[in-house]
Design a protein around this motif. Structure first.
Motif, PDB file in Angstrom:
ATOM      1  N   ARG A   1      57.448  52.311  85.202  1.00 27.61           N
ATOM      2  CA  ARG A   1      58.259  53.155  86.080  1.00 27.61           C
ATOM      3  C   ARG A   1      58.037  54.621  85.785  1.00 27.61           C
ATOM      4  O   ARG A   1      58.010  55.041  84.638  1.00 27.61           O
ATOM      5  N   VAL A   2      57.898  55.380  86.843  1.00 25.83           N
ATOM      6  CA  VAL A   2      57.792  56.824  86.699  1.00 25.83           C
ATOM      7  C   VAL A   2      59.198  57.404  86.774  1.00 25.83           C
ATOM      8  O   VAL A   2      59.986  57.041  87.642  1.00 25.83           O
ATOM      9  N   ALA A   3      59.519  58.290  85.855  1.00 26.99           N
ATOM     10  CA  ALA A   3      60.812  58.957  85.820  1.00 26.99           C
ATOM     11  C   ALA A   3      60.563  60.461  85.838  1.00 26.99           C
ATOM     12  O   ALA A   3      59.429  60.912  85.709  1.00 26.99           O
ATOM     13  N   ILE A   4      61.628  61.224  85.990  1.00 27.27           N
ATOM     14  CA  ILE A   4      61.507  62.675  86.021  1.00 27.27           C
ATOM     15  C   ILE A   4      62.468  63.269  85.005  1.00 27.27           C
ATOM     16  O   ILE A   4      63.644  62.910  84.952  1.00 27.27           O
ATOM     17  N   SER A   5      61.947  64.166  84.197  1.00 34.13           N
ATOM     18  CA  SER A   5      62.746  64.917  83.236  1.00 34.13           C
ATOM     19  C   SER A   5      62.901  66.329  83.787  1.00 34.13           C
ATOM     20  O   SER A   5      61.937  66.915  84.276  1.00 34.13           O
ATOM     21  N   MET A   6      64.107  66.879  83.720  1.00 37.68           N
ATOM     22  CA  MET A   6      64.363  68.238  84.211  1.00 37.68           C
ATOM     23  C   MET A   6      64.589  69.158  83.021  1.00 37.68           C
ATOM     24  O   MET A   6      65.284  68.785  82.078  1.00 37.68           O
ATOM     25  N   ARG A   7      64.006  70.355  83.076  1.00 40.37           N
ATOM     26  CA  ARG A   7      64.260  71.333  82.020  1.00 40.37           C
ATOM     27  C   ARG A   7      64.247  72.731  82.605  1.00 40.37           C
ATOM     28  O   ARG A   7      63.642  72.980  83.648  1.00 40.37           O
ATOM     29  N   ALA A   8      64.950  73.630  81.919  1.00 42.37           N
ATOM     30  CA  ALA A   8      65.050  75.020  82.372  1.00 42.37           C
ATOM     31  C   ALA A   8      65.008  75.943  81.160  1.00 42.37           C
ATOM     32  O   ALA A   8      65.352  75.552  80.046  1.00 42.37           O
ATOM     33  N   ASP A   9      64.616  77.188  81.400  1.00 36.89           N
ATOM     34  CA  ASP A   9      64.583  78.187  80.328  1.00 36.89           C
ATOM     35  C   ASP A   9      65.983  78.681  79.980  1.00 36.89           C
ATOM     36  O   ASP A   9      66.204  79.179  78.887  1.00 36.89           O
ATOM     37  N   GLY A  10      66.922  78.554  80.906  1.00 37.10           N
ATOM     38  CA  GLY A  10      68.286  78.995  80.664  1.00 37.10           C
ATOM     39  C   GLY A  10      69.159  78.690  81.853  1.00 37.10           C
ATOM     40  O   GLY A  10      68.702  78.117  82.845  1.00 37.10           O
ATOM     41  N   ILE A  11      70.440  79.054  81.741  1.00 39.39           N
ATOM     42  CA  ILE A  11      71.388  78.843  82.832  1.00 39.39           C
ATOM     43  C   ILE A  11      72.161  80.124  83.087  1.00 39.39           C
ATOM     44  O   ILE A  11      72.280  80.975  82.219  1.00 39.39           O
ATOM     45  N   GLU A  12      72.681  80.208  84.293  1.00 38.90           N
ATOM     46  CA  GLU A  12      73.586  81.293  84.660  1.00 38.90           C
ATOM     47  C   GLU A  12      74.739  80.665  85.414  1.00 38.90           C
ATOM     48  O   GLU A  12      74.534  79.799  86.261  1.00 38.90           O
ATOM     49  N   VAL A  13      75.956  81.071  85.105  1.00 37.95           N
ATOM     50  CA  VAL A  13      77.115  80.593  85.853  1.00 37.95           C
ATOM     51  C   VAL A  13      77.313  81.515  87.051  1.00 37.95           C
ATOM     52  O   VAL A  13      76.637  82.530  87.184  1.00 37.95           O
ATOM     53  N   ALA A  14      78.246  81.195  87.918  1.00 36.62           N
ATOM     54  CA  ALA A  14      78.438  81.913  89.176  1.00 36.62           C
ATOM     55  C   ALA A  14      78.688  83.403  88.996  1.00 36.62           C
ATOM     56  O   ALA A  14      78.377  84.200  89.870  1.00 36.62           O
ATOM     57  N   THR A  15      79.198  83.818  87.850  1.00 37.33           N
ATOM     58  CA  THR A  15      79.470  85.233  87.615  1.00 37.33           C
ATOM     59  C   THR A  15      78.186  86.039  87.423  1.00 37.33           C
ATOM     60  O   THR A  15      78.219  87.258  87.454  1.00 37.33           O
ATOM     61  N   GLY A  16      77.067  85.333  87.229  1.00 38.52           N
ATOM     62  CA  GLY A  16      75.794  86.004  86.992  1.00 38.52           C
ATOM     63  C   GLY A  16      75.544  86.288  85.527  1.00 38.52           C
ATOM     64  O   GLY A  16      74.499  86.755  85.150  1.00 38.52           O
ATOM     65  N   LYS A  17      76.506  85.980  84.667  1.00 35.16           N
ATOM     66  CA  LYS A  17      76.357  86.197  83.236  1.00 35.16           C
ATOM     67  C   LYS A  17      75.505  85.083  82.641  1.00 35.16           C
ATOM     68  O   LYS A  17      75.755  83.902  82.874  1.00 35.16           O
ATOM     69  N   ALA A  18      74.494  85.423  81.884  1.00 36.49           N
ATOM     70  CA  ALA A  18      73.635  84.417  81.258  1.00 36.49           C
ATOM     71  C   ALA A  18      74.439  83.623  80.249  1.00 36.49           C
ATOM     72  O   ALA A  18      75.171  84.182  79.453  1.00 36.49           O
ATOM     73  N   ALA A  19      74.286  82.288  80.299  1.00 37.61           N
ATOM     74  CA  ALA A  19      75.049  81.431  79.410  1.00 37.61           C
ATOM     75  C   ALA A  19      74.177  80.764  78.349  1.00 37.61           C
ATOM     76  O   ALA A  19      74.674  80.163  77.433  1.00 37.61           O
TER      77      ALA A  19
END
Length: 122
Positions: A102-120
């Motif tokens: 089975r092929v699966a997908i892994s998700m990754r990101a360098d960072g997140i930002e919440v709705a306020t625009g402040k880096a979390a």
């Protein structure tokens, strides 16, 4: 495997309020894997890795879906439940699940930002 950039302008991500440290696994001589107690996965720069669960609200989908996104952060990512989250450089990485075809997908990101625009996460 190749990382595929995700167009985050087409979907909204809502925080579930759940984040967990990524575990480290050791491969045993029989080929199986076992979790190493009290160890957290680190990225190439030595930053701890976390999995942040988010609800994917895709207007073209029949149902919502929860996915875990891997993010590097020195501190546990803390976002309010059901608050919109934007990911910095979100990518999908396809892979074959161990022991299956089975092929699966892994998700990754360098960072997140919440709705306020402040880096979390950094």
């Amino acid at each position: 495997m190749r990382a595929i950039p995700v167009d985050t302008s087409r979907v909204q991500f809502l925080a579930t309020g759940k984040a967990v440290a990524r575990a480290v696994y050791a491969e045993l001589t029989d080929g199986s894997r076992r979790r190493v107690p009290d160890r957290q996965e680190m990225n190439d720069d030595g930053v701890p890795m976390w999995t942040l669960d988010v609800l994917v609200d895709d207007p073209d989908a029949d149902r919502a879906e929860v996915v875990g996104v891997k993010v590097a952060s020195y501190d546990e990512p803390a976002v309010e439940k059901f608050r919109p989250v934007q990911f910095v450089n979100l990518v999908a990485v396809p892979y074959v699940q161990q022991g299956t075809n089975r092929v699966a997908i892994s998700m990754r990101a360098d960072g997140i930002e919440v709705a306020t625009g402040k880096a979390a996460a950094a």
